[in-house]
Design a protein around this motif. Structure first.
Motif, PDB file in Angstrom:
ATOM      1  N   ARG A  20       0.824  -1.196   0.000  1.00 55.82           N
ATOM      2  CA  ARG A  20       0.000   0.000   0.000  1.00 55.82           C
ATOM      3  C   ARG A  20       0.865   1.255   0.000  1.00 55.82           C
ATOM      4  O   ARG A  20       0.638   2.195  -0.769  1.00 55.82           O
ATOM      5  CB  ARG A  20      -0.894  -0.037   1.251  1.00 55.82           C
ATOM      6  N   ILE A  24       0.965   4.083  -3.083  1.00 58.19           N
ATOM      7  CA  ILE A  24       0.621   5.493  -2.904  1.00 58.19           C
ATOM      8  C   ILE A  24       1.855   6.379  -3.098  1.00 58.19           C
ATOM      9  O   ILE A  24       1.795   7.388  -3.800  1.00 58.19           O
ATOM     10  CB  ILE A  24       0.018   5.742  -1.500  1.00 58.19           C
ATOM     11  N   TYR A  28       2.718   9.553  -5.931  1.00 62.73           N
ATOM     12  CA  TYR A  28       2.550  10.783  -5.148  1.00 62.73           C
ATOM     13  C   TYR A  28       3.831  11.620  -5.199  1.00 62.73           C
ATOM     14  O   TYR A  28       3.810  12.809  -5.528  1.00 62.73           O
ATOM     15  CB  TYR A  28       2.217  10.413  -3.697  1.00 62.73           C
ATOM     16  N   LEU A  31       4.502  13.126  -8.647  1.00 60.71           N
ATOM     17  CA  LEU A  31       3.697  14.309  -8.965  1.00 60.71           C
ATOM     18  C   LEU A  31       4.123  15.509  -8.124  1.00 60.71           C
ATOM     19  O   LEU A  31       4.122  16.642  -8.613  1.00 60.71           O
ATOM     20  CB  LEU A  31       2.211  14.012  -8.751  1.00 60.71           C
ATOM     21  N   PHE A  35       5.176  18.069 -10.607  1.00 61.14           N
ATOM     22  CA  PHE A  35       4.003  18.877 -10.891  1.00 61.14           C
ATOM     23  C   PHE A  35       3.861  20.035  -9.909  1.00 61.14           C
ATOM     24  O   PHE A  35       3.702  21.181 -10.322  1.00 61.14           O
ATOM     25  CB  PHE A  35       2.731  18.011 -10.882  1.00 61.14           C
ATOM     26  N   LEU A  36       3.984  19.752  -8.612  1.00 60.72           N
ATOM     27  CA  LEU A  36       3.746  20.807  -7.627  1.00 60.72           C
ATOM     28  C   LEU A  36       4.971  21.707  -7.446  1.00 60.72           C
ATOM     29  O   LEU A  36       4.848  22.934  -7.466  1.00 60.72           O
ATOM     30  CB  LEU A  36       3.323  20.190  -6.289  1.00 60.72           C
ATOM     31  N   GLN A 301     -13.753  20.116 -11.052  1.00 67.30           N
ATOM     32  CA  GLN A 301     -13.347  19.056 -10.121  1.00 67.30           C
ATOM     33  C   GLN A 301     -14.510  18.668  -9.216  1.00 67.30           C
ATOM     34  O   GLN A 301     -14.806  17.495  -9.022  1.00 67.30           O
ATOM     35  CB  GLN A 301     -12.146  19.565  -9.299  1.00 67.30           C
ATOM     36  N   GLU A 305     -16.348  15.020  -9.098  1.00 60.89           N
ATOM     37  CA  GLU A 305     -16.459  14.195  -7.909  1.00 60.89           C
ATOM     38  C   GLU A 305     -17.911  13.819  -7.636  1.00 60.89           C
ATOM     39  O   GLU A 305     -18.206  12.717  -7.212  1.00 60.89           O
ATOM     40  CB  GLU A 305     -15.873  14.925  -6.699  1.00 60.89           C
TER      41      GLU A 305
ATOM     42  N   ASN B  91      -8.815   6.376   2.303  1.00 62.30           N
ATOM     43  CA  ASN B  91      -8.333   7.509   3.077  1.00 62.30           C
ATOM     44  C   ASN B  91      -6.852   7.385   3.374  1.00 62.30           C
ATOM     45  O   ASN B  91      -6.444   6.539   4.153  1.00 62.30           O
ATOM     46  CB  ASN B  91      -9.107   7.609   4.399  1.00 62.30           C
ATOM     47  N   PHE B  92      -6.058   8.198   2.741  1.00 60.91           N
ATOM     48  CA  PHE B  92      -4.683   8.339   3.181  1.00 60.91           C
ATOM     49  C   PHE B  92      -4.385   9.824   3.261  1.00 60.91           C
ATOM     50  O   PHE B  92      -5.122  10.644   2.709  1.00 60.91           O
ATOM     51  CB  PHE B  92      -3.698   7.600   2.271  1.00 60.91           C
ATOM     52  N   ARG B  93      -3.336  10.150   4.001  1.00 60.24           N
ATOM     53  CA  ARG B  93      -3.073  11.559   4.235  1.00 60.24           C
ATOM     54  C   ARG B  93      -2.752  12.247   2.907  1.00 60.24           C
ATOM     55  O   ARG B  93      -1.962  11.766   2.119  1.00 60.24           O
ATOM     56  CB  ARG B  93      -1.899  11.709   5.205  1.00 60.24           C
ATOM     57  N   GLY B  94      -3.418  13.356   2.663  1.00 66.01           N
ATOM     58  CA  GLY B  94      -3.140  14.106   1.449  1.00 66.01           C
ATOM     59  C   GLY B  94      -3.827  13.558   0.221  1.00 66.01           C
ATOM     60  O   GLY B  94      -3.405  13.812  -0.896  1.00 66.01           O
ATOM     61  N   LYS B  95      -4.904  12.789   0.413  1.00 69.02           N
ATOM     62  CA  LYS B  95      -5.587  12.204  -0.744  1.00 69.02           C
ATOM     63  C   LYS B  95      -6.187  13.289  -1.649  1.00 69.02           C
ATOM     64  O   LYS B  95      -6.175  13.178  -2.867  1.00 69.02           O
ATOM     65  CB  LYS B  95      -6.699  11.264  -0.280  1.00 69.02           C
ATOM     66  N   LEU B  96      -6.703  14.345  -1.013  1.00 70.33           N
ATOM     67  CA  LEU B  96      -7.313  15.421  -1.789  1.00 70.33           C
ATOM     68  C   LEU B  96      -6.276  16.059  -2.719  1.00 70.33           C
ATOM     69  O   LEU B  96      -6.516  16.252  -3.909  1.00 70.33           O
ATOM     70  CB  LEU B  96      -7.903  16.467  -0.840  1.00 70.33           C
ATOM     71  N   LEU B  97      -5.092  16.329  -2.161  1.00 72.63           N
ATOM     72  CA  LEU B  97      -4.010  16.905  -2.950  1.00 72.63           C
ATOM     73  C   LEU B  97      -3.624  15.950  -4.072  1.00 72.63           C
ATOM     74  O   LEU B  97      -3.433  16.342  -5.226  1.00 72.63           O
ATOM     75  CB  LEU B  97      -2.797  17.181  -2.058  1.00 72.63           C
ATOM     76  N   PHE B  98      -3.569  14.660  -3.721  1.00 70.34           N
ATOM     77  CA  PHE B  98      -3.177  13.646  -4.703  1.00 70.34           C
ATOM     78  C   PHE B  98      -4.157  13.613  -5.872  1.00 70.34           C
ATOM     79  O   PHE B  98      -3.757  13.682  -7.041  1.00 70.34           O
ATOM     80  CB  PHE B  98      -3.098  12.284  -4.017  1.00 70.34           C
ATOM     81  N   SER B  99      -5.462  13.541  -5.548  1.00 64.37           N
ATOM     82  CA  SER B  99      -6.421  13.467  -6.659  1.00 64.37           C
ATOM     83  C   SER B  99      -6.437  14.781  -7.428  1.00 64.37           C
ATOM     84  O   SER B  99      -6.630  14.796  -8.644  1.00 64.37           O
ATOM     85  CB  SER B  99      -7.811  13.095  -6.148  1.00 64.37           C
ATOM     86  N   GLY B 100      -6.187  15.887  -6.728  1.00 63.93           N
ATOM     87  CA  GLY B 100      -6.075  17.166  -7.434  1.00 63.93           C
ATOM     88  C   GLY B 100      -4.940  17.147  -8.442  1.00 63.93           C
ATOM     89  O   GLY B 100      -5.091  17.597  -9.581  1.00 63.93           O
ATOM     90  N   MET B 101      -3.797  16.557  -8.034  1.00 65.79           N
ATOM     91  CA  MET B 101      -2.639  16.516  -8.932  1.00 65.79           C
ATOM     92  C   MET B 101      -2.856  15.544 -10.087  1.00 65.79           C
ATOM     93  O   MET B 101      -2.201  15.627 -11.115  1.00 65.79           O
ATOM     94  CB  MET B 101      -1.376  16.129  -8.154  1.00 65.79           C
TER      95      MET B 101
END
Lengths: 308, 272
Positions: A20, A24, A28, A31, A35-36, A301, A305, B91-101
């Protein structure tokens, strides 16, 4: 026996934790780094001073010590933003980008909706073929599809030859290098983005609703207006976003079809960067464009969702 | 119910004519003997021969193919992982940021993506080359792969994989043996999409390429700005032909597999 199964599952979940974390972390971190972080750098450079050097800006951040960092923050300047705000050229570019994107979106909807509707009502066996025909141009080169229109729209192009031959016009029309050509290019290039969501929405629709309406004596046009259209609104919104947002920052189409007359912000950014080599200004233009696009992007977005 | 009204037929004809007429004209005039692109001077394949002798185009095509292959392969791995992360782990930390990216690059103007990546490479001190184009292409196309694979994963029956794990199969092996074969068509489609996105990209490659790494779209673009030429028509026709063949073949293969799967399921149902 039960103990054994539990042990197995515990072992699996232990490894599952590692699996897992890997699943992730890898995309992550990728990106974040590609990206960020780049956006942080664009932001930083937009607050920097242009210089005739390699790279052509004065780097203002060094992370050697906290006091050095704070001194650097004080050196940041709004110069580029003041420059962009002070020159009407940039303002006009943003405004005309938004206008061109909006008008193109309306035309894409006017062509795309009837097309998507007809596809959704076509016999079941045709639909995969029609869908494929919509997607196929999307896979072939964007640049080449825009290029194809140069040959059509030029003053001695196929369209003018045809119109002269039919006698509809006696003088060739000047379409290439005008805003009209940009509209045609954008509608043409982004039409699949409009058709696909609307088709998906209409195809899922339950047509027994229409049959029920007609059994109750509702004329077809009225049934469309009060049943089909409201059902397809979410798909129409998705299609409009998918056309509008990329069209605002478009570079290739205004450059090849619009000539020097069309002012769009993507082209302005490109010119600041490659022709004027003013990286801070190019960065400031990019940051403002992002801010202009943030609202529609966030709306999109949210919409996505909710739809998923 | 399934008879099309005249209005629907007109919509279909006008819509598809609009989509395909430019492409058809381009292909037809690539076989034009005349140097003047808009005047028909008889059938000829001379422009294809001219292309074959144009070393600049051949070099650019080779660079483009290599970039596309490398970036599509890496983007498929990263995008599939990203899709798994989005669908499996609620749910993992920063999922919102991840899906945003994941979603942001799909709608981000290419000039901004290109500019930001270039500024990153300059800031970090990486020389621009073949590899910087590949890195840039991996980043934006992995998001497309993620979206394609995600939609397939959503319809995947998770209990199959859980059963494998209950029987003692480690998660990675369960993914490889159970999940991957099921989502394979989506992964393959993601690879193809990433490949064509990379083949197609002009703007991001222009920002991130270095000396000696000029891609085919960059070559075509610099030629096109000088005017319409029969060579460009010829190279466009080749590209269109290659992509169309690939897409149609891929569709037929998936379709046949689908038909076979349905038949197997029906036979199984009858037997049971």
């Amino acid at each position: 026996m039960a103990q054994k199964a539990r042990a197995k599952r515990a072992r699996a979940s232990g490894e599952g934790g590692a699996f897992r974390a890997l699943v992730i972390a890898v995309p992550y971190l990728w990106l974040l780094a590609l990206f960020l972080v780049p956006f942080a750098i664009v932001l930083k450079i937009s607050f920097s001073v242009a210089a005739i050097a390699q790279p052509p800006y004065t780097p203002v951040f060094t992370f050697e010590s906290l006091s050095g960092f704070l001194a650097n923050v004080r050196e940041l300047t709004l110069e580029s933003y003041l420059w962009v705000a002070g020159d009407a050229l940039y303002f006009d570019a943003y405004l005309s980008s938004l206008r061109i994107a909006a008008i193109s979106t309306v035309f894409a909807l006017l062509i795309g909706y009837p097309l998507a509707y007809a596809m959704a009502r076509a016999p079941q066996g045709w639909r995969p073929v029609l869908l494929m025909l919509i997607i196929l141009p999307f896979w072939t080169s964007f640049l080449i599809r825009v290029y194809a229109w140069i040959g059509i729209l030029r003053s001695e192009g196929y369209l003018n030859q045809f119109l002269l031959w039919t006698g509809l016009i006696s003088q060739p029309l000047a379409i290439l290098n005008t805003e009209t050509a940009v509209y045609i290019g954008i509608v043409y290039s982004y039409l699949p983005f409009m058709v696909l969501p609307i088709y998906a929405g209409l195809e899922r629709m339950d047509y027994r609703l229409i049959e029920a309406a007609s059994d109750l004596g509702c004329p077809p046009l009225r049934a469309f207006w009060s049943i089909t259209l409201p059902i397809s609104i979410p798909a129409v919104i998705a299609g409009c976003f998918l056309v509008f947002i990329p069209a605002v920052g478009e570079f290739v189409i205004p450059d090849l079809l619009g000539g020097s007359q069309t002012l769009m912000v993507g082209k302005v950014l490109w010119d600041e960067f490659f022709a004027n080599r003013d990286w801070p200004i190019a960065s400031a233009v990019a940051i403002i464009l992002l801010l202009v696009l943030v609202l529609p992007m966030v709306a999109f977005q949210r919409y996505r969702e909710r739809a998923l | 119910m399934n008879r099309l009204s005249p209005f629907n037929i007109v919509s279909l004809v006008v819509g598809f004519a609009f989509l395909y007429l430019p492409i058809v004209l381009l292909v037809v005039y690539s076989f034009n003997a005349s140097r003047l692109v808009t005047v028909w001077g008889g059938f000829s394949t001379q422009w294809y021969g001219a292309l074959w002798n144009n070393q600049m185009f051949l070099d650019a095509a080779w660079v483009t193919l290599r970039v596309a292959f490398v970036s599509a392969s890496a983007a498929t791995v990263l995008g599939t992982l990203a899709a798994l992360a989005l669908v499996r782990y609620a749910n993992f930390r920063g999922k919102l940021l991840f899906s945003g990216m994941i979603y942001a690059p799909l709608v981000m103007p290419e000039v901004i993506t290109g500019l930001s990546l270039l500024l990153l490479f300059v800031a970090v001190g990486i020389d621009r080359s073949f590899w910087t184009i590949a890195l840039a292409h991996i980043t934006f196309s992995m998001c497309f792969v993620a979206v394609v694979v995600q939609s397939r994963l959503l319809s995947f029956d998770r209990s199959l994989e859980e059963a494998a794990q209950d029987l003692g199969c480690p998660p990675f092996k369960a993914f490889l043996l159970v999940t991957l074969p099921v989502i394979w068509p989506a992964v393959a489609a993601g690879w193809m999409l990433a490949f064509t996105l990379s083949l197609d990209d002009l703007v991001i490659a222009s920002f991130t390429s270095g000396p000696g790494a000029t891609t085919l779209p960059m070559r075509i673009y610099s030629q096109v700005r000088l005017g319409v030429t029969p060579e460009i028509n010829a190279i466009s026709t080749i590209l269109i032909g290659v992509v169309a063949t690939g897409v149609i073949a891929a569709t037929l293969v998936t379709k046949r597999r689908e038909v076979r799967r349905l038949r197997d399921e029906r036979l199984a149902a009858e037997a049971g």
